[in-house]
Write an enzyme that holds these catalytic residues in place. Sequence first.
Site, PDB file in Angstrom:
ATOM      1  N   ASP A 159       2.471  -1.307  -4.277  1.00  0.00           N
ATOM      2  CA  ASP A 159       3.115  -2.481  -3.669  1.00  0.00           C
ATOM      3  C   ASP A 159       4.663  -1.962  -3.511  1.00  0.00           C
ATOM      4  O   ASP A 159       5.186  -1.285  -4.520  1.00  0.00           O
ATOM      5  CB  ASP A 159       3.147  -3.503  -4.932  1.00  0.00           C
ATOM      6  CG  ASP A 159       1.616  -4.177  -4.759  1.00  0.00           C
ATOM      7  OD1 ASP A 159       0.727  -3.179  -4.604  1.00  0.00           O
ATOM      8  OD2 ASP A 159       1.627  -5.429  -5.090  1.00  0.00           O
ATOM      9  N   ASP A 191       1.288  -4.919   0.541  1.00  0.00           N
ATOM     10  CA  ASP A 191       1.999  -5.670  -0.054  1.00  0.00           C
ATOM     11  C   ASP A 191       3.617  -5.085   0.011  1.00  0.00           C
ATOM     12  O   ASP A 191       4.110  -4.784  -0.598  1.00  0.00           O
ATOM     13  CB  ASP A 191       1.985  -5.721  -1.636  1.00  0.00           C
ATOM     14  CG  ASP A 191       0.956  -6.771  -2.029  1.00  0.00           C
ATOM     15  OD1 ASP A 191      -0.021  -7.448  -0.938  1.00  0.00           O
ATOM     16  OD2 ASP A 191       0.594  -7.298  -3.020  1.00  0.00           O
ATOM     17  N   ASN A 223      -2.843  -8.469  -0.150  1.00  0.00           N
ATOM     18  CA  ASN A 223      -2.911  -9.855  -0.083  1.00  0.00           C
ATOM     19  C   ASN A 223      -1.807 -10.526   0.416  1.00  0.00           C
ATOM     20  O   ASN A 223      -1.748 -11.749   1.037  1.00  0.00           O
ATOM     21  CB  ASN A 223      -3.392 -10.330  -1.360  1.00  0.00           C
ATOM     22  CG  ASN A 223      -2.298 -10.073  -2.419  1.00  0.00           C
ATOM     23  OD1 ASN A 223      -1.921  -8.808  -2.569  1.00  0.00           O
ATOM     24  ND2 ASN A 223      -1.710 -11.125  -3.311  1.00  0.00           N
ATOM     25  N   HIS A 224      -0.654  -9.897   0.333  1.00  0.00           N
ATOM     26  CA  HIS A 224       0.764 -10.663   0.923  1.00  0.00           C
ATOM     27  C   HIS A 224       0.718 -10.376   2.370  1.00  0.00           C
ATOM     28  O   HIS A 224       1.670 -10.845   2.836  1.00  0.00           O
ATOM     29  CB  HIS A 224       2.023  -9.987   0.302  1.00  0.00           C
ATOM     30  CG  HIS A 224       2.212 -10.679  -1.261  1.00  0.00           C
ATOM     31  ND1 HIS A 224       2.921 -11.577  -1.364  1.00  0.00           N
ATOM     32  CD2 HIS A 224       1.620 -10.396  -2.285  1.00  0.00           C
ATOM     33  CE1 HIS A 224       3.090 -11.888  -2.620  1.00  0.00           C
ATOM     34  NE2 HIS A 224       2.155 -11.051  -3.339  1.00  0.00           N
ATOM     35  N   HIS A 282      -6.262  -1.769  -1.325  1.00  0.00           N
ATOM     36  CA  HIS A 282      -4.959  -2.399  -2.063  1.00  0.00           C
ATOM     37  C   HIS A 282      -5.535  -3.086  -3.307  1.00  0.00           C
ATOM     38  O   HIS A 282      -5.124  -2.855  -4.291  1.00  0.00           O
ATOM     39  CB  HIS A 282      -4.480  -3.562  -1.042  1.00  0.00           C
ATOM     40  CG  HIS A 282      -3.527  -4.514  -1.779  1.00  0.00           C
ATOM     41  ND1 HIS A 282      -2.190  -4.024  -2.180  1.00  0.00           N
ATOM     42  CD2 HIS A 282      -3.480  -5.746  -2.305  1.00  0.00           C
ATOM     43  CE1 HIS A 282      -1.542  -5.005  -2.920  1.00  0.00           C
ATOM     44  NE2 HIS A 282      -2.363  -5.966  -2.982  1.00  0.00           N
ATOM     45  N   HIS A 380      -1.961  -3.504  -6.209  1.00  0.00           N
ATOM     46  CA  HIS A 380      -2.091  -4.877  -6.501  1.00  0.00           C
ATOM     47  C   HIS A 380      -1.853  -5.340  -8.011  1.00  0.00           C
ATOM     48  O   HIS A 380      -1.556  -6.450  -8.387  1.00  0.00           O
ATOM     49  CB  HIS A 380      -3.734  -5.233  -6.207  1.00  0.00           C
ATOM     50  CG  HIS A 380      -4.138  -6.619  -6.408  1.00  0.00           C
ATOM     51  ND1 HIS A 380      -3.114  -7.552  -5.561  1.00  0.00           N
ATOM     52  CD2 HIS A 380      -5.031  -7.446  -6.642  1.00  0.00           C
ATOM     53  CE1 HIS A 380      -3.789  -8.649  -5.500  1.00  0.00           C
ATOM     54  NE2 HIS A 380      -4.906  -8.632  -6.169  1.00  0.00           N
TER      55      HIS A 380
END
Length: 605
Positions: A159, A191, A223-224, A282, A380
């Site tokens: 990330d 991310d 997920n972002h 991720h 993550h």
Amino acid sequence: MSGEASNFAAPNQRDAEVAALQAKVRSLTNQLEAAQHASSSTKGKRRQMSPHAVHIQQIRGGRGKRPVLRAERERMGRNASISTQKVMATLPSVESQYATHPLAIRILDMFQRPSAHIDYLNSHQFAKDLFKLCQKVRHILEREPRVVFLQSPAYIFGDIHGNLEDLHFFSDNIWRLGMSLTAGNFLFLGDYVDRGMSCLEVTAYLLAMKLQLPNKVFLLRGNHETRDVNGWEEHYAERSFIYQCRNRFGDDIGYRIWEACNQVFDRFPLAGVVDQDIFCVHGGIPRSVSMDSTRIQDILNVPKVAGINPPYEHEDDACQQVASDCIWSDPASEDQERHSVDPETGFGESLRGGGAICFGSKAVTDFLQQQGFSYIMRAHEAHAEGVAVSKGARVFTVFSTSKDHNQGSQALAGCILVDGEKLQVINRSPAYKNQYVHRRDSISLQSLSDTEIAKRMKLGLVTPHDNSESEDEEHWDDFDSSSESEDENEGSYVISQNRRSSINLQSMAQNYHDSASSNMDTGSYSAIDTDGDVQMSSNNNNAAVLNAPPPTRRRSTSTTTAPIRSTSLLSVSEGKNENASEDDDDGDEESTVDGDADVDLQGGR
């Protein structure tokens, strides 16, 4: 008498002949052994062919000798050199058409000296460059499979979350002369936006590098990189990606830039495989959706354009589940392993809630055996050390930002270098000092006016951030989003209005990692910082955890001091607690995009 003499002489003659023949045999044997010894001393030992051998050449023998084939993996040093440049020049590439593109040059100049490009970052030109960049990279990504396969050496990053400072650290120490002159590939695990104050700058730089080096830079999805999360302004406020787009460019243009970036995110691959041995993703491994296919095939079957959260109309439930598991799942904690993980499948409900899953040791073992892999590398989850291990040292978690996750002032940003049979961890030491991000009370800012300081605060170049904003507002009346032609079928991708997202953000636990302390991770470590060199010592109570079945192929992890300035090169070992402090627990909201997902939108939100 004469007869007896002749009979006596015959055996003596035969004995002499036999002795002469034996002497001749010994002489020939000695000559043959001498010749064989001489041949073996010049030929050398015969080595078994490496599974990673990519360079085969025929070597001519001397006079009367047969030519031999030699197969080996031609090594390229990680430091730029003339030989490296020659080798890379022979590789097939399509990046040359964009190597000197003005758009990419402007963005790379901005990244190298952001403080000198304040006006550009707030300008109409930056908005147009970012919009055009999204259109160009979008088509490159559509040609990539949902699982990218690459070869080591490869740098793997976790990330980043809009942290331009830590990204600049990696640039200064890993690809100081540029990615194109640095041997190896670069794999980012997702991310890139939210939480940090430089989401637009980070996104622009990474997309520009993808444009210039499409076969060397690989960007996975986190997920972002979904609209439900990076559009959740109510939760992240000024640190949300959509807020920064609107705040920088205004509601209308800001929304269109946000949507253009999300259309690129929709096309990001979901996973990568290094050397057919290390699975990179991720979140984590997905659940199986078919008995007739492997998990890699399941990921490859995900549509090349996938909204996930929320989904497009053409996404079926199975593909949405696979994609969601890839970007949301976590390793199970020891408590989850005992109480909530299904012993048959190895999966259970994640502590995040909201429909996210966790995977236990059985799921890891089954997946690695099914695919023939040795390790899983994922992101993550926030870790103060930058890198942590779990599940019998088979799962690596990489976190490449040291800020915005409540990990303390001594938190490190890390990455992993996969180099043949070695795994090396590279961390940013707290001793590292950047050259352009400053505190509000820094003496270097005394010569700047309040307006200039406010501009830098808006871009995250001055910390801490306050609520003051520059009164200067630029007009965007001449923004032309049609300067680049778009695909005729782009409008066929429509966000579904009748299906729910696979993850319910609002039902998740309240920001799992935001309240986590910096010592909640998968290992127990103590760090000693001496002039930028960090040595790591781990808890020795690991024997019970490390008794998991070993992978089929093992790579060595290095334990050495960093050779690069202000960094730490270390190895990590697994501790007893496998429950890492969670990365973002992000709640849910209905889709923020209505109707057509085409970037050429009329009007703002």
